[in-house]
Design a protein around this motif. Structure first.
Motif, PDB file in Angstrom:
ATOM      1  N   MET A  22       6.773 -26.681  13.873  1.00  0.00           N
ATOM      2  CA  MET A  22       7.665 -27.816  13.099  1.00  0.00           C
ATOM      3  C   MET A  22       7.933 -27.440  11.907  1.00  0.00           C
ATOM      4  O   MET A  22       7.109 -27.417  10.795  1.00  0.00           O
ATOM      5  CB  MET A  22       6.872 -29.121  13.206  1.00  0.00           C
ATOM      6  CG  MET A  22       7.887 -30.365  12.704  1.00  0.00           C
ATOM      7  SD  MET A  22       7.163 -31.876  12.992  1.00  0.00           S
ATOM      8  CE  MET A  22       6.051 -32.081  11.482  1.00  0.00           C
ATOM      9  N   MET A  24      10.288 -27.860   8.432  1.00  0.00           N
ATOM     10  CA  MET A  24      10.458 -28.994   7.450  1.00  0.00           C
ATOM     11  C   MET A  24      11.452 -28.477   6.224  1.00  0.00           C
ATOM     12  O   MET A  24      11.215 -27.547   5.551  1.00  0.00           O
ATOM     13  CB  MET A  24       9.370 -29.756   6.813  1.00  0.00           C
ATOM     14  CG  MET A  24       9.475 -30.799   6.136  1.00  0.00           C
ATOM     15  SD  MET A  24       7.946 -31.670   5.355  1.00  0.00           S
ATOM     16  CE  MET A  24       7.488 -30.382   4.075  1.00  0.00           C
ATOM     17  N   THR A  37      14.696 -35.772   4.639  1.00  0.00           N
ATOM     18  CA  THR A  37      13.743 -34.861   4.998  1.00  0.00           C
ATOM     19  C   THR A  37      14.027 -34.577   6.571  1.00  0.00           C
ATOM     20  O   THR A  37      14.283 -35.427   7.456  1.00  0.00           O
ATOM     21  CB  THR A  37      12.525 -35.341   4.858  1.00  0.00           C
ATOM     22  OG1 THR A  37      12.171 -35.517   3.526  1.00  0.00           O
ATOM     23  CG2 THR A  37      11.384 -34.088   5.401  1.00  0.00           C
ATOM     24  N   PHE A  39      12.784 -32.361  10.073  1.00  0.00           N
ATOM     25  CA  PHE A  39      11.960 -31.702  10.642  1.00  0.00           C
ATOM     26  C   PHE A  39      12.565 -31.135  11.989  1.00  0.00           C
ATOM     27  O   PHE A  39      13.344 -31.909  12.577  1.00  0.00           O
ATOM     28  CB  PHE A  39      10.964 -32.917  11.396  1.00  0.00           C
ATOM     29  CG  PHE A  39       9.940 -33.265  10.204  1.00  0.00           C
ATOM     30  CD1 PHE A  39       8.927 -32.597   9.683  1.00  0.00           C
ATOM     31  CD2 PHE A  39      10.307 -34.724   9.707  1.00  0.00           C
ATOM     32  CE1 PHE A  39       8.030 -33.255   8.747  1.00  0.00           C
ATOM     33  CE2 PHE A  39       9.607 -35.217   8.484  1.00  0.00           C
ATOM     34  CZ  PHE A  39       8.525 -34.263   8.093  1.00  0.00           C
ATOM     35  N   VAL A  58       3.400 -27.597   8.866  1.00  0.00           N
ATOM     36  CA  VAL A  58       4.743 -27.539   9.075  1.00  0.00           C
ATOM     37  C   VAL A  58       5.010 -25.893   8.363  1.00  0.00           C
ATOM     38  O   VAL A  58       4.265 -25.538   7.633  1.00  0.00           O
ATOM     39  CB  VAL A  58       5.652 -28.703   8.350  1.00  0.00           C
ATOM     40  CG1 VAL A  58       5.222 -29.874   8.873  1.00  0.00           C
ATOM     41  CG2 VAL A  58       5.403 -28.468   6.987  1.00  0.00           C
ATOM     42  N   ALA A  86       5.160 -38.435  10.296  1.00  0.00           N
ATOM     43  CA  ALA A  86       5.111 -36.980  10.704  1.00  0.00           C
ATOM     44  C   ALA A  86       4.407 -36.908  12.200  1.00  0.00           C
ATOM     45  O   ALA A  86       5.189 -35.879  12.975  1.00  0.00           O
ATOM     46  CB  ALA A  86       4.332 -36.340   9.649  1.00  0.00           C
ATOM     47  N   ALA A  89       7.295 -37.350  14.334  1.00  0.00           N
ATOM     48  CA  ALA A  89       8.484 -36.405  14.235  1.00  0.00           C
ATOM     49  C   ALA A  89       7.916 -35.173  15.100  1.00  0.00           C
ATOM     50  O   ALA A  89       8.646 -34.292  15.824  1.00  0.00           O
ATOM     51  CB  ALA A  89       8.701 -35.877  12.827  1.00  0.00           C
ATOM     52  N   ARG A  90       6.740 -34.735  15.061  1.00  0.00           N
ATOM     53  CA  ARG A  90       6.012 -33.877  15.775  1.00  0.00           C
ATOM     54  C   ARG A  90       6.147 -33.752  17.115  1.00  0.00           C
ATOM     55  O   ARG A  90       6.721 -32.939  18.073  1.00  0.00           O
ATOM     56  CB  ARG A  90       4.702 -33.384  15.311  1.00  0.00           C
ATOM     57  CG  ARG A  90       4.083 -32.047  16.174  1.00  0.00           C
ATOM     58  CD  ARG A  90       2.584 -31.828  15.633  1.00  0.00           C
ATOM     59  NE  ARG A  90       2.348 -31.822  14.215  1.00  0.00           N
ATOM     60  CZ  ARG A  90       2.808 -31.142  13.283  1.00  0.00           C
ATOM     61  NH1 ARG A  90       3.384 -29.620  13.902  1.00  0.00           N
ATOM     62  NH2 ARG A  90       2.609 -30.977  12.118  1.00  0.00           N
ATOM     63  N   VAL A  93       9.849 -33.263  17.798  1.00  0.00           N
ATOM     64  CA  VAL A  93      10.317 -32.065  17.611  1.00  0.00           C
ATOM     65  C   VAL A  93       9.598 -31.007  18.969  1.00  0.00           C
ATOM     66  O   VAL A  93      10.373 -29.997  19.436  1.00  0.00           O
ATOM     67  CB  VAL A  93       9.839 -31.120  16.403  1.00  0.00           C
ATOM     68  CG1 VAL A  93       9.661 -29.771  16.324  1.00  0.00           C
ATOM     69  CG2 VAL A  93      10.457 -32.038  15.416  1.00  0.00           C
TER      70      VAL A  93
END
Length: 342
Positions: A22, A24, A37, A39, A58, A86, A89-90, A93
């Motif tokens: 991932m 960033m 931000t 990702f 990241v 986060a 987001a992971r 992603v």
């Protein structure tokens, strides 16, 4: 839906970006907006990276790799930050999405000077400008098709999500809710300024809260904002008592809700349950967490929260964070995969 998601996941494995780390990066602030931000899937190796009170694994400024070609914008809650989403987001992603998280002006972890209806009025346009910012960036623009963007919002970000789903609200609607339900929904109306304790000063606190609310939030002009690029929306524990519920009866795009039964900040019967009652069956319940509180979707959870903010955001007794949140993140990712991918 499950078969389709499994098929998409297999395609991800075959294409190679499911094994990517991932990345960033931060898009700089402008005269109108705070930083965004981003990702994204990256070919560079992840390393522990410190941001505020968090250490994230990241690839900071890593080289992007093409994923599934879709963007999801995440709108944080009041006083929030990108880092507390986060883990979501992971998950996104890993499924190939690029994720953009704008910092909302005067309502973020660096500057929380103007939360509530003033911020809610600005947030939807900030989401649209975050999409524009990603579209201008030469690292990400070639990797994306922006005709079908996803949007996720939690708490005040959930208010943003409902606005973008076609919901209408006004500051006067917020005032009317608080006039009718001040005691039962006190923290939703006043935030972290004070709380009722059952003590001799509660009457003064209620008088002061209503005085401020009545003088600041009497504008009945409906707030509306749409972005034709946004094609699927998830609202998690949304602040929503000030919406005209009829405006959410037929969301303009697929709308999913995530609820927390032990939420003491945005009590479900005033907020998420009212939205569900208005929009079902034209919306869907992505996840209902019977033992979760308001902050249980923050992942990672900010460490060392005490006092009133700790009471509002720390996990309730009996909440299995390690067991529940990965499943909720998978369901949220599946929601966006279903509605955004071919």
């Amino acid at each position: 839906m499950r078969r389709r998601f499994h098929f998409i996941f297999l395609l991800a494995l075959w294409s190679g970006w499911a094994q990517a780390s991932m990345g960033m990066a931060e898009l700089p602030a402008t005269a109108d907006d705070e930083p965004v931000t981003v990702f994204y899937p990256s070919t560079d190796a992840a390393q522990p990276t410190r941001r505020a009170r968090f250490t994230l694994d990241v690839a900071a400024q890593g080289a992007p790799v093409r994923g599934n070609g879709r963007l999801v914008v995440v709108s944080h809650g009041s006083g929030g930050a990108p880092w507390v989403h986060a883990d979501l987001a992971r998950s996104l992603v890993d499924a190939g999405f690029i994720v953009a998280m704008p910092e909302h002006k005067a309502d973020n972890y660096k500057d929380d000077s103007n939360p509530g209806p003033d911020s809610w009025s600005m947030r939807p346009a900030e989401v649209s400008r975050a999409i524009d910012a990603v579209a201008r960036d030469p690292r990400f623009a070639p990797l994306l098709q922006l005709d079908k963007v996803g949007m996720y919002g939690m708490s005040a970000g959930g208010h943003t999500a409902l606005s973008l789903a076609g919901g209408r609200w006004s500051p006067a609607g917020f005032k009317q809710h608080c006039e009718a339900n001040l005691v039962d929904d006190f923290q939703s109306c006043v935030g972290l300024i004070m709380r009722l304790t059952g003590g001799p000063f509660d009457g003064l606190k209620k008088w002061a809260a209503l005085w401020v609310i009545r003088h600041r939030f009497d504008d009945a002009t409906p707030r509306e904002h749409t972005d034709p690029r946004i094609a699927a929306i998830a609202a998690a524990v949304p602040s929503s008592a000030d919406f005209e519920m009829a405006s959410l009866a037929e969301p303009r795009v697929p709308l999913g809700l995530i609820t927390a039964r032990q939420d003491r900040w945005l009590i479900p019967r005033f907020h998420s349950d009212r939205v569900l009652a208005a929009c079902l069956p034209r919306c869907e319940l992505i996840a209902d967490m019977p033992t979760a509180g308001h902050g249980s979707l923050l992942s990672p959870l900010p460490p060392g929260l005490t006092g009133l903010i700790g009471d509002m955001l720390n996990d309730p007794s009996g909440f299995d964070r390690s067991g529940v949140l990965p499943d909720v993140n998978r369901k949220t990712t599946a929601f966006f995969s279903t509605h955004l991918l071919p």
